[in-house]
Motif scaffolding. Structure first.
Motif, PDB file in Angstrom:
ATOM      1  N   GLN A  88       0.858  -1.185   0.000  1.00 17.51           N
ATOM      2  CA  GLN A  88       0.000   0.000   0.000  1.00 17.51           C
ATOM      3  C   GLN A  88       0.894   1.235   0.000  1.00 17.51           C
ATOM      4  OE1 GLN A  88      -3.684  -0.073   1.346  1.00 17.51           O
ATOM      5  NE2 GLN A  88      -3.618  -2.112   0.453  1.00 17.51           N
ATOM      6  N   ASN A  89       0.387   2.286  -0.576  1.00 16.58           N
ATOM      7  CA  ASN A  89       1.209   3.486  -0.686  1.00 16.58           C
ATOM      8  C   ASN A  89       0.466   4.707  -0.131  1.00 16.58           C
ATOM      9  OD1 ASN A  89       3.475   4.864  -1.266  1.00 16.58           O
ATOM     10  ND2 ASN A  89       3.110   5.007  -3.487  1.00 16.58           N
ATOM     11  N   PRO A  90       0.346   4.773   1.195  1.00 20.17           N
ATOM     12  CA  PRO A  90      -0.441   5.872   1.777  1.00 20.17           C
ATOM     13  C   PRO A  90       0.222   7.230   1.559  1.00 20.17           C
ATOM     14  CG  PRO A  90       0.721   4.659   3.490  1.00 20.17           C
ATOM     15  CD  PRO A  90       0.939   3.899   2.222  1.00 20.17           C
ATOM     16  N   ARG A  91      -0.604   8.273   1.511  1.00 20.47           N
ATOM     17  CA  ARG A  91      -0.039   9.630   1.507  1.00 20.47           C
ATOM     18  C   ARG A  91       0.363   9.959   2.938  1.00 20.47           C
ATOM     19  NH1 ARG A  91      -4.060  13.418  -1.811  1.00 20.47           N
ATOM     20  NH2 ARG A  91      -2.504  14.972  -1.230  1.00 20.47           N
ATOM     21  N   LEU A  92       1.477  10.688   3.090  1.00 23.50           N
ATOM     22  CA  LEU A  92       2.025  10.933   4.429  1.00 23.50           C
ATOM     23  C   LEU A  92       1.851  12.400   4.831  1.00 23.50           C
ATOM     24  CD1 LEU A  92       5.306   8.810   4.213  1.00 23.50           C
ATOM     25  CD2 LEU A  92       2.973   8.084   4.767  1.00 23.50           C
ATOM     26  N   TYR A  93       1.509  12.585   6.096  1.00 23.45           N
ATOM     27  CA  TYR A  93       1.255  13.936   6.617  1.00 23.45           C
ATOM     28  C   TYR A  93       1.886  14.102   7.989  1.00 23.45           C
ATOM     29  CZ  TYR A  93      -2.623  13.867   3.236  1.00 23.45           C
ATOM     30  OH  TYR A  93      -3.394  13.773   2.105  1.00 23.45           O
ATOM     31  N   LYS A  94       2.231  15.373   8.281  1.00 18.16           N
ATOM     32  CA  LYS A  94       2.691  15.711   9.626  1.00 18.16           C
ATOM     33  C   LYS A  94       1.589  16.474  10.379  1.00 18.16           C
ATOM     34  CE  LYS A  94       7.315  16.662  11.259  1.00 18.16           C
ATOM     35  NZ  LYS A  94       8.671  16.989  10.891  1.00 18.16           N
ATOM     36  N   ASP A  95       0.633  17.004   9.628  1.00 16.77           N
ATOM     37  CA  ASP A  95      -0.453  17.797  10.223  1.00 16.77           C
ATOM     38  C   ASP A  95      -1.785  17.115   9.899  1.00 16.77           C
ATOM     39  OD1 ASP A  95      -2.490  19.673  10.732  1.00 16.77           O
ATOM     40  OD2 ASP A  95      -1.127  21.353  10.384  1.00 16.77           O
ATOM     41  N   PHE A  96      -2.478  16.673  10.943  1.00 16.10           N
ATOM     42  CA  PHE A  96      -3.730  15.916  10.725  1.00 16.10           C
ATOM     43  C   PHE A  96      -4.784  16.751   9.994  1.00 16.10           C
ATOM     44  CE2 PHE A  96      -6.678  17.889  13.730  1.00 16.10           C
ATOM     45  CZ  PHE A  96      -5.825  18.592  14.557  1.00 16.10           C
ATOM     46  N   ARG A  97      -4.733  18.092  10.137  1.00  9.32           N
ATOM     47  CA  ARG A  97      -5.753  18.925   9.493  1.00  9.32           C
ATOM     48  C   ARG A  97      -5.655  18.811   7.978  1.00  9.32           C
ATOM     49  NH1 ARG A  97      -4.022  23.898  13.249  1.00  9.32           N
ATOM     50  NH2 ARG A  97      -2.050  22.997  12.582  1.00  9.32           N
ATOM     51  N   LYS A  98      -4.417  18.735   7.489  1.00  8.21           N
ATOM     52  CA  LYS A  98      -4.215  18.548   6.031  1.00  8.21           C
ATOM     53  C   LYS A  98      -4.720  17.164   5.635  1.00  8.21           C
ATOM     54  CE  LYS A  98      -1.837  22.190   4.584  1.00  8.21           C
ATOM     55  NZ  LYS A  98      -1.263  22.807   5.766  1.00  8.21           N
ATOM     56  N   MET A  99      -4.404  16.177   6.481  1.00  4.19           N
ATOM     57  CA  MET A  99      -4.800  14.802   6.155  1.00  4.19           C
ATOM     58  C   MET A  99      -6.316  14.673   6.040  1.00  4.19           C
ATOM     59  SD  MET A  99      -4.231  11.266   8.213  1.00  4.19           S
ATOM     60  CE  MET A  99      -5.895  11.258   8.830  1.00  4.19           C
ATOM     61  N   LEU A 100      -7.020  15.341   6.947  1.00  6.74           N
ATOM     62  CA  LEU A 100      -8.484  15.189   6.946  1.00  6.74           C
ATOM     63  C   LEU A 100      -9.143  15.845   5.734  1.00  6.74           C
ATOM     64  CD1 LEU A 100      -9.275  15.577  10.760  1.00  6.74           C
ATOM     65  CD2 LEU A 100      -9.305  13.478   9.391  1.00  6.74           C
ATOM     66  N   GLU A 101      -8.355  16.614   4.981  1.00  2.69           N
ATOM     67  CA  GLU A 101      -8.900  17.171   3.733  1.00  2.69           C
ATOM     68  C   GLU A 101      -8.890  16.134   2.605  1.00  2.69           C
ATOM     69  OE1 GLU A 101      -6.556  20.625   2.898  1.00  2.69           O
ATOM     70  OE2 GLU A 101      -7.255  21.658   4.716  1.00  2.69           O
ATOM     71  N   GLN A 102      -8.161  15.060   2.796  1.00  5.74           N
ATOM     72  CA  GLN A 102      -8.072  14.024   1.752  1.00  5.74           C
ATOM     73  C   GLN A 102      -9.437  13.347   1.624  1.00  5.74           C
ATOM     74  OE1 GLN A 102      -4.517  11.453   1.919  1.00  5.74           O
ATOM     75  NE2 GLN A 102      -5.732   9.803   0.999  1.00  5.74           N
ATOM     76  N   LYS A 103      -9.987  13.386   0.431  1.00  3.56           N
ATOM     77  CA  LYS A 103     -11.399  13.028   0.236  1.00  3.56           C
ATOM     78  C   LYS A 103     -11.704  11.527   0.334  1.00  3.56           C
ATOM     79  CE  LYS A 103     -13.332  17.062  -0.516  1.00  3.56           C
ATOM     80  NZ  LYS A 103     -12.449  17.712   0.454  1.00  3.56           N
ATOM     81  N   ASP A 104     -10.725  10.677   0.019  1.00  2.00           N
ATOM     82  CA  ASP A 104     -11.082   9.255  -0.088  1.00  2.00           C
ATOM     83  C   ASP A 104     -10.976   8.485   1.238  1.00  2.00           C
ATOM     84  OD1 ASP A 104      -8.373   9.356   0.160  1.00  2.00           O
ATOM     85  OD2 ASP A 104      -7.942   7.922  -1.451  1.00  2.00           O
ATOM     86  N   ILE A 105     -10.795   9.200   2.354  1.00  2.00           N
ATOM     87  CA  ILE A 105     -10.682   8.502   3.650  1.00  2.00           C
ATOM     88  C   ILE A 105     -12.083   8.205   4.193  1.00  2.00           C
ATOM     89  CG2 ILE A 105      -9.904   8.709   6.045  1.00  2.00           C
ATOM     90  CD1 ILE A 105      -7.761  10.724   5.018  1.00  2.00           C
TER      91      ILE A 105
END
Ligand SMILES: NC(=O)c1ccc[n+]([C@@H]2O[C@H](COP(=O)([O-])OP(=O)(O)OC[C@H]3O[C@@H](n4cnc5c(N)ncnc54)[C@H](O)[C@@H]3O)[C@@H](O)[C@H]2O)c1
Length: 440
Positions: A88-105
């Motif tokens: 699997q090739n997850p996108r990596l983040y240091k800030d959860f706020r940016k991560m939660l913008e990812q639409k396919d979660i």
């Protein structure tokens, strides 16, 4: 397109030879209905959160699409393992706020220290995700209240990581108790003795190591210099982030007592001894010794912990004894035994003996239950109300210890202690700006 990709990773039994074969990840893939896939993201990747992610990924149709950690070293190492072991090739983040913008979660796993659980849960729910959040639900009474309200308001599935509710051993204990085989349940004795609860050797503060966003690790907690003892793993022994052995193990074990008694509410009264009896000075704020009594109308729960030792009753470092009229059940995560009482005259046993010693870990089952509930929208094994009840049973004794109250009376309807203003001041944490306690 990505969400429709179904990577078959289940273990299958080869016909005829009775061997279990695991099809390596990525070898076979086929399209699946979107309802069969679940895209998960992890916040807090080091230890437990990563274990829970792995359990998710050993279920068919589950993909890891994002990982977030404030420590680059942890993030890169764990993401490497996910690439290697699960293709699997997850996108990596240091800030959860940016991560939660990812639409396919679809769902978020929260594996950070306890002081972050409330903010992260509310943020994930507000962005429409279902959530698996580790225990204890939060690091304060008020944060637990907010989380219960938020799960209802945003109407998402929330599973709290009190996984013993999904494992064979404690389900068996509940069956035995509910079938009446130990007679009336009168008393529940719980103990948890672990060396780690005494804390590591004291070390000096130091500059923040490279790759770590320490300000983000602290989040709503007070600002302070970096110290390894207050960071990965050992944060749980400092009030700003955790509650020591009382909350780390207490929440799991007291949860089993509450389950046995069908209790889903806060304690009305606790009697508490909390102190430090360990001989050495170590890095720790939480107590190393606590004895807590929760008296009921016709039952009592006792919780006893001693950090810095690892011996306990029945030669078990931790465990729980359900004491009934006719027998006592003694259990930990891997074993359960019924110890019958006997009849004075005839020397006859008052209950059937039972012993099982090959308990399996229950994390995998608890994760399966979460995945199932995400699909069916049924209530999971440990929803927020149950987790709040267990969490308040550990936060209230810790508050008593910190204020020096040996008895605390809790008024749940009014969310306050009846007998201690000092304790009332510890119901809610003071968040460091710019973080704010969520209002739901
Ligand atoms: N269910 C169980 O049996 C069980 C067992 C152990 C721990 N836990 C719980 O799991 C949680 C994590 O415990 P642990 O022992 O894995 O802690 P840990 O310190 O080993 O890992 C926590 C991780 O969270 C990261 N983190 C902290 N703040 C973050 C933020 N704002 N954004 C992104 N990442 C952040 C840290 O960098 C670290 O990698 C705790 O709530 C703990 O109580 C549950």
């Amino acid at each position: 397109m990505n969400r429709r990709k179904f990577i078959h990773r289940t273990a299958v039994t080869s016909a005829g030879i009775g061997m279990t074969t695991v099809i390596p990840s990525g070898v076979w893939s086929a399209p699946a209905a979107p309802s069969d896939t679940l895209n998960v993201a992890l916040i807090g990747c080091k230890n437990m959160g990563f274990g829970i992610l792995r359990h998710h990924l050993s279920n068919p149709g589950v993909n890891c699409v994002a990982m977030c950690d404030i420590d680059d070293n942890v993030l890169n190492a764990q993401a490497g393992q996910i690439r290697e072991n699960f293709s699997q090739n997850p996108r990596l983040y240091k800030d959860f706020r940016k991560m939660l913008e990812q639409k396919d979660i679809d769902a978020v796993i929260i594996g950070t220290p306890d002081h972050w659980h409330c903010l992260l849960l509310v943020a994930a729910l507000q962005s429409g995700k279902d959530v698996y959040v580790e225990k204890p639900m939060a690091n304060s009474i008020e944060e637990c209240n907010i989380m219960v309200k938020a799960a209802k308001r945003y109407n998402r599935i929330v599973q709290v990581g009190q996984q013993q509710r999904s494992g064979f051993i404690f389900q068996k204990a509940m069956d035995l108790i509910r079938s009446g085989s130990i007679g009336k349940l009168r008393k529940i004795n719980i103990w948890a003795n672990f060396n780690y609860g005494a804390g590591p050797a004291i070390v000096a503060d130091e500059p923040v190591p490279p790759g770590i966003d320490f300000d983000m690790w602290l989040g709503p907690a007070p600002n302070r210099p970096f110290n390894r003892n207050r960071f990965h793993g050992t944060w749980r022994l400092f009030w700003d982030y955790g509650g020591g052995l009382m909350s780390d193990w207490g929440v799991h074990l007291i949860d089993m007592g509450l389950w046995a008694l069908n209790i889903v509410k806060a304690p009305e009264k606790v009697l508490v001894y909390a102190g430090n009896t360990f001989s050495e000075k170590r890095a720790r704020e939480t107590f190393d010794s606590m004895s807590v009594c929760y008296p009921g109308s016709d039952w009592v729960i006792n919780f006893d912990m001693t950090a810095g030792v690892q011996r306990g009753p029945y030669d078990m470092p931790y465990g729980i004894a359900f004491i009934g009229d006719r027998a006592t059940i003694v259990a930990d995560r891997s074993k359960i035994q019924v110890w019958p009482e006997w009849d004075d005259e005839g020397n006859k046993l008052k209950a059937e003996e039972y012993r099982f010693t090959e308990g399996k870990e229950s994390h995998g089952e608890h994760v399966k239950n979460f995945i199932e509930c995400v699909k069916t929208r049924n209530t999971p094994a440990c929803p927020p109300e149950i987790a709040r009840a267990a969490a308040l049973h550990v936060h209230i004794p810790n508050i008593a210890g910190r204020t020096g109250d040996s008895v605390l009376i809790w008024d749940d309807a009014n969310n306050r202690f009846r007998n201690s203003e000092a304790a009332n001041r510890l119901i809610a944490p003071v968040y460091r700006e710019p973080w704010e306690l969520p209002r739901i």
